[in-house]
Each structure stands twice: as structure tokens, then as C-alpha cells.
Design a protein around this motif. Sequence first.
Motif, short mmCIF file in Angstrom:
data_model
loop_
_atom_site.label_atom_id
_atom_site.label_comp_id
_atom_site.label_asym_id
_atom_site.label_seq_id
_atom_site.Cartn_x
_atom_site.Cartn_y
_atom_site.Cartn_z
N ASN A 103 0.86 -1.18 0.00
CA ASN A 103 0.00 0.00 0.00
C ASN A 103 0.89 1.23 0.00
O ASN A 103 1.70 1.41 0.92
CB ASN A 103 -0.90 0.03 1.24
CG ASN A 103 -2.08 -0.90 1.13
OD1 ASN A 103 -2.08 -1.82 0.32
ND2 ASN A 103 -3.09 -0.67 1.94
N ASN A 156 0.81 4.83 0.65
CA ASN A 156 -0.12 5.68 1.40
C ASN A 156 0.19 7.15 1.21
O ASN A 156 1.29 7.61 1.50
CB ASN A 156 -0.04 5.35 2.89
CG ASN A 156 -0.27 3.87 3.15
OD1 ASN A 156 -1.38 3.39 3.12
ND2 ASN A 156 0.83 3.16 3.40
N TYR A 214 -1.45 11.12 2.03
CA TYR A 214 -2.44 11.84 2.83
C TYR A 214 -2.38 13.33 2.51
O TYR A 214 -1.30 13.90 2.35
CB TYR A 214 -2.17 11.66 4.34
CG TYR A 214 -2.19 10.24 4.83
CD1 TYR A 214 -3.33 9.72 5.42
CD2 TYR A 214 -1.06 9.43 4.72
CE1 TYR A 214 -3.35 8.41 5.89
CE2 TYR A 214 -1.08 8.13 5.18
CZ TYR A 214 -2.23 7.62 5.76
OH TYR A 214 -2.24 6.34 6.23
N SER A 242 -7.14 10.44 2.62
CA SER A 242 -6.11 9.44 2.35
C SER A 242 -6.37 8.83 0.99
O SER A 242 -7.50 8.48 0.65
CB SER A 242 -6.09 8.35 3.42
OG SER A 242 -7.25 7.56 3.36
N ASN A 258 -4.75 5.80 -1.07
CA ASN A 258 -3.81 4.69 -0.91
C ASN A 258 -3.82 3.79 -2.14
O ASN A 258 -4.83 3.17 -2.47
CB ASN A 258 -4.16 3.87 0.33
CG ASN A 258 -4.13 4.72 1.58
OD1 ASN A 258 -3.29 5.59 1.72
ND2 ASN A 258 -5.07 4.49 2.48
N GLY A 301 -1.81 3.30 10.29
CA GLY A 301 -1.13 2.38 9.38
C GLY A 301 -1.18 0.95 9.87
O GLY A 301 -1.37 0.02 9.09
N LYS A 347 -4.37 -0.87 9.11
CA LYS A 347 -4.52 -1.31 7.73
C LYS A 347 -3.60 -2.48 7.41
O LYS A 347 -3.86 -3.23 6.47
CB LYS A 347 -4.18 -0.16 6.77
CG LYS A 347 -5.12 1.01 6.85
CD LYS A 347 -4.62 2.13 5.94
CE LYS A 347 -5.50 3.35 6.03
NZ LYS A 347 -4.96 4.46 5.24
#
Length: 304
Positions: free
Chosen positions: A190, A192, A194, A203, A205, A258, A261
Motif C-alpha cells: 500500500n 499511502n 495523505y 487518504s 492509498n 497504518g 490497515k
Amino acid sequence: MATPFARSLRTFVGALAGAMFIAAAPASAQTGENEFAKVLTAAQNDIVKGPQDVKLSSQAVLHLPEGKVYIPQPHAAKLMRAMGNPGDYGDLEGVVFPRGDADWFATLRFEKSGYIKDDDAKHWDAADMLKSFKEGTEAANEERKKMGVRGLEITGWAQEPTYAADSHRLVWAMKSREVGAQANEPQGVNYNTYALGREGYMSLNLVTGLDDLPKYKGDAQQLLGALEFNDGKRYADFNSSTDKVAEYGLAALVLGVGAKKLGLLAVIGAFFLKFAKIIILAVVGFGGAIMKLFGRKKSESAES
């Protein structure tokens, strides 16, 4: 001694291990494949094709670029569940896919956390953050073992946390794999990104295979650059007299959110790597054909 992050991660263990257990079952994989095709077929009339602006709640707009498509709610949440990830996805805005043969997709969320102070970005230590992630994951693996699923191990940063103070954008990516996995097995990742606003953060991702991340990282950055908060909702519009301030800073956004996820990364990544071409074909307009294909496979299986 475990870090505070390692201890707090245990609060996420049950849900994450349960999601992995569901996705690990062969029957669930087959069901997810069929359900995914059904959702995409139902979403055909609501898919937004770039270039076009997409409104995101009352917070922002995504200037969806040419060559990208956007699948809004409620279809987006159904897609995530079809991948083996339960939840109500109340914060999910939608999912972005590429048109063509690129192998990635991106989830877009808004979290109304309040204004996140970014001053801790000046002092964080990426090596220490990585250590916390590893300790937390090891603690979580004890519970995953009880659930009968393989543990996860952190193999390092795919990209260390980076914050641009001028644009209030945060980027990071973590590499992980199942314990005992062969070195040549594909790994999902992922990427990521933001964007901080006055009342919370967006976010975006990107999910793809680890080996493909360098190739598609630019797509995530393009989408992040195409995201714009509305007037009055920007980070600079913060009013210290009236606005809510988040209970955590940027470091906790990476570590706490984080970690939540991370247990699902393997689920999404494994599903994506297996069905990437099916996803892409369905999104660019072949939903009916995909449904027929699945129907034929089901009939052939029944006959055999």
C-alpha cells in the motif's frame, strides 16, 4: 520491552486476524471473485471517467485525470467487502482504477479527525518507527496464530515517511509478507498518501504489487496532486478558537492508522495480484462479458 505502539496494536488484532481468516478460505476466494464481478456490473452506470471533477463529501474535489475511472459509494464499499475485508466503510469516498493494462487501484477516504498538528514531523525517526511496527506486528502474530492464519513480518519501508510542510502532504509505504513465504512470492504494498485539511485528512492509498510500485508511484502522486480542498476546508483555514484539534499527530497517523490497515494489506494485495486483469477489464466496460465468463466457469465446475 514493547513500545507503547506495540501494546496499542493489540486492540486491532481480533478484527485483522478475522479478516485474514475469512480471505484464507478457498470458498471465500471463489465467492469474492464472483461477488466482485457482480458489483462492477451493477456499478457500470455510476462509474465516472476522467477527465472530470469528483466531489468528495463537502470537503474537497478530485480533478480525476484522463485515463482514470472513479467508482463511488455504495459500490466502492461492496468492492472492498468482495475482496474479503468486512466493515461499513463509512469513511470511504470511492475507488480509482486505471483504464488500460496498468495493475493498480487506489482507495480514497476522508477521516474527520480534526486538525492534525504537523510539528512532530521535524523530529520523527524512521528507524525507530520501523522498529515499533515490527514489535507491534510480532505481538499481533500471537493472536493470528490462535486464529489459524499465518503471521505477518515487516521487511522494511517501501518508502520512508515523508512530509511536505508547504502542501501538507504525507507519503509512506511499508513492505510486509506472510511468515514463511518464499522469497520469490509476490508481495502486495500500500502506497499511502495523505492530504491534511482543516477538519481532518484525505487518504489516497494505491495498492499494487511491490515490484510494480516504482512504475505506478507516479499515478498515486498524480492523484494526490489532483486533490484539492474546498475554500474554508483547507489546512490554512484552521481557526484555533473554534476548530477541533486531533488527539494525535503525524507520527501516530502513520503508526496507529497504518497498523490498523497492515493486517488487511495481505488480503487486498493477494486478491489484487490474482485478479488484477479481471478488475481492469471489468472497469473499462466489459462487466457483462466478465459475468458470462464467471457463469461459464461455474457451469463447467458443476458439470465436472
